[in-house]
Design an enzyme around this catalytic site. Structure first.
Site, PDB file in Angstrom:
ATOM      1  N   HIS A 254       0.820  -1.217   0.000  1.00 51.44           N
ATOM      2  CA  HIS A 254       0.000   0.000   0.000  1.00 51.44           C
ATOM      3  C   HIS A 254       0.855   1.269   0.000  1.00 51.44           C
ATOM      4  O   HIS A 254       1.924   1.316   0.571  1.00 51.44           O
ATOM      5  CB  HIS A 254      -1.004   0.020   1.150  1.00 51.44           C
ATOM      6  N   ASN A 255       0.363   2.262  -0.701  1.00 48.90           N
ATOM      7  CA  ASN A 255       0.978   3.600  -0.750  1.00 48.90           C
ATOM      8  C   ASN A 255       2.292   3.648  -1.522  1.00 48.90           C
ATOM      9  O   ASN A 255       2.959   4.684  -1.539  1.00 48.90           O
ATOM     10  CB  ASN A 255       1.201   4.155   0.666  1.00 48.90           C
TER      11      ASN A 255
END
Lengths: 358, 358, 358
Positions: A254-255
């Site tokens: 994620h991210n």
């Protein structure tokens, strides 16, 4: 069945028609050692060219460094009966010509372009000339671009968007709100938009889930291999830029922000919130830790572990990662029984010098 | 409910009936420490045999090195009330007996062998006694052999062939033109025949896709674990020979040729155009680079990286790979704080000798 | 659209309402640098708080170490117009609040809770308020608990059980007889209950399959990422305890026993019959060999290889694994061109001393 004329008519800047009949016909493409009278052959070495000619291959695409035999005039057959094209890059010539021999879209042809068994929400918007395979599931408010292909059993959750000409193979998962650009290709069993891995520990050592309410945004011309997983962001976006290509089993946490025109070999893994620039290459099974920054034009060898930022373009490898040249020396020292030998030598020297063991 | 008689009637060369009633009945198989009055037990050590007898296990299959208690005549119960079989290999005895207790095929039983929800192209050919599960998709001109099983949600694209008695679990992908032999078993979420990873770089650093028009050819008695990916060849065939077994998460790149009767543990990865002989074993998470040749009867330990040819049978490990015996010494030196100690010692010696730092 | 009042009404022990209007409204949650007039912001640093206030964020959840500006009385707006909450753990506050903004369950909403295309065996038992997505396959005698969600295309084989409130995303496989507890979440393309990898070699080097007749038993509050594989036991149970969380691409072999409240990062692999205690953490791509025991409260860094038992709580890393502190020194020595330098130094010393090469 492809004629030389069809190839000439590609008008590819990577291909120059040299000589031979434009009516020459090839039914398949094989490596030079399997050349035959109906086989188009790509050659980059003299012995390959010889093999192709000996086998009377009808069409030969040769690297421009090779001298071709006895040309006739451009519109007439040459003495060999073979039609010749030249290229500055055999790979680019393959990229230009092989689509003519690739029946890929035939896999998706069916009597009705939208298979009647597909489960498509009435609020979903499908562009023109879209294929949807058997048992595909397309959720609420999904938008599918023109000429896109959605394979059998693929699930596209609500509010996701798929760009024009994008090809999604069977059994792919695209989670809610995720965005794929145009001209992408996604292989089977890839998961786009599962939750990022994020838990809040309590004092008792229990891990409470932190919901992942962000999404995945993928640019144009991106290819993802089979069985990859691209996690949705915690709050914002996990991003993969235009033209980036990933092999099978890549994991993008994620991210993560990945730039444009990168190449990641199989098993590449990158942990949360790291960023990769553009025009990078990563060898197989390489792992990047979380919150790491890697700039443009970085090459990292296979089986490496990148725990710190790489802020200068160049070639790297190893764990910990070091410049590739250094790592080749490190590996040369590490193997071949050197390490135990070094240890013995040190013990020997210490004994010889009468030093104390520490 | 299996009787000793049924086991005797297997006529397995790996099993010898010794003594006890052929009417003895077992309803399940458990390890010796969980033996009970209805449990068949395999034992290879004396304490296991004791545990089984104490628990009055009805049927015991013992390694031939163990001395069995007080036999009666062959057709009569022995004193212990237990029926005994002997084997030279407990593992082979398990391979022979456990199918009797494995309800695997029950998972696929359904009122109609071909589930009415399956989407089967009219040109596909299905042999006799084929099972096809719910929502399976079988494409144009696919050929499925006799007694084959196609799990729910499995997709088999056009022109693929599946051999007799092959069992494909749910949610598997078999791409167009790929060929699977007979008696194979393929676990869920495995992808056979996604594109090889191949791109031609332009001067601008853009990667153009080279279509992959080859296929995957898999021999007989091959097992592939869950979530594997076997890529189709660029022009020809990616091949896996008869009897080769792969664990979960194996990655086989395009144009790889793998021989017969190999065993690959979980996470084995092999890059493009490499070849592996026959009767090899690879530990978990081992990576083989591209264009590498490995001959027959090679064993490579887990977490290894094979970047160069292995041209002599034997046991190897490490990255870079070295003979297993050497690698055990390398690892013993590498860990346990040895490396920093060696570095300190060298600095100490240099200082002691008054040498210059280089 | 969430009001401060709704957040206050969570009565979370990890949240204290401090000041500001309870009618303040946020429509989304973003990181502090993206704060805006409709954005709820979590802040743990002074500059983040400043950014949030400057952007006039309507609701701010601040770590208790930060001093908040000019409070009004508890029931009245403060001077900033922002409503403040305090927390001792921003992560726990996120775990408490973000479910309000997470539309996850909307992905599964459909006109009929049990999608008419799902294939559910008449002997299966579904609890109350169960969702079943399109094309899900639920086998004989399966039991699904109350409020469970079964995603599109998920296959649950005969006799498997799914606990209350468990959420299974699309395209998951749950094999026959496997058991999942309550409140679990399983991401796409995960395989639960494929066969363990077990073959008996014959003298001819052929590998005969040993059927795997055990199952997988998963506790409550377990999360499994995308594309994981948990193999069924040979005879008994592969177990994952309550509260254990696994990232994508984790591989759990047959007969492994994993305790409670562990965290495994992406690519964690553990071979057959190993056991892990409770409250452990494993970094990405770490591999545990077979028959290894790891006790409670062990942390193992990423890319490690655990071949031997770890019998003392603490932090470890490396291959071979060593205490984390030692491994940091080992890695510091290994990289940066140190190893070849050490080798050269040793050669230099040997030459200087006139010792013989050995």
């Amino acid at each position: 069945m492809i004629t030389a004329e069809v190839i000439k008519d590609l008008h590819s800047s990577d291909l120059t028609y040299i000589s031979g009949s434009l009516q020459s016909v090839a039914t398949k493409v094989l490596p030079p050692e399997l050349a035959d009278k109906d086989v188009l052959v790509f050659v980059s070495k003299a012995d390959q060219l010889e093999a192709a000619l000996k086998a009377q291959a009808p069409i030969v695409v040769a690297h421009k460094s090779l001298s071709l035999p006895a040309h006739g005039s451009q519109s007439l057959p040459n003495d060999t009966g073979t039609t010749f094209f030249q290229t500055g890059s055999v790979q680019l010539a393959m990229a230009a010509i092989l689509p003519l021999f690739d029946g890929k879209m035939n896999r998706f042809n069916q009597e009705e372009k939208i298979h009647p068994s597909a489960c498509i929400h009435p609020t979903a918007h499908l562009g023109k000339n879209v294929y949807v395979g058997p048992f595909a599931v397309i959720g609420e408010h999904v938008r599918i671009g023109d000429y896109a292909t959605i394979g059998a059993h693929t699930v596209i959750e609500c509010y996701a968007t798929i760009g024009d000409h994008t090809l999604i193979h069977p059994q792919v998962f695209v989670g809610a709100y995720c965005e794929l650009g145009a001209h992408c290709e996604i292989h089977p069993h890839t998961t786009i938009g599962a939750d990022g891995f994020s838990f809040a520990p309590t004092r008792e050592g229990v891990h409470k889930k932190i919901p992942q309410i962000g999404k995945v945004v993928i640019g144009d011309w991106v290819e993802l291999g089979a069985n990859c997983a691209i996690d949705r962001a915690a709050l914002t976006e996990t991003r993969i830029g235009n033209g980036t290509k990933m092999d099978n089993f890549c994991h993008i946490a994620h991210n993560v922000i990945i730039g444009e025109h990168n190449v990641m070999a199989a098993g590449f893994k990158i942990a949360g919130s790291s960023t990769v620039g553009s025009h990078c290459m990563f060898g197989g099974d390489t792992v990047v830790s979380d919150h790491v920054t890697i700039v443009d034009k970085v090459i990292v060898g296979g089986k490496s572990g990148v725990s710190n930022d790489i802020l200068k373009p160049g070639a790297y490898a190893g764990y910990p990662v070091e410049p590739l040249r250094d790592n080749m020396k490190t590996l040369a020292t590490f193997g071949n029984g050197n390490l135990p030998r070094m240890r013995k030598d040190i013990a020997r020297i210490i004994k010889h010098l009468g030093l104390k063991e520490e």
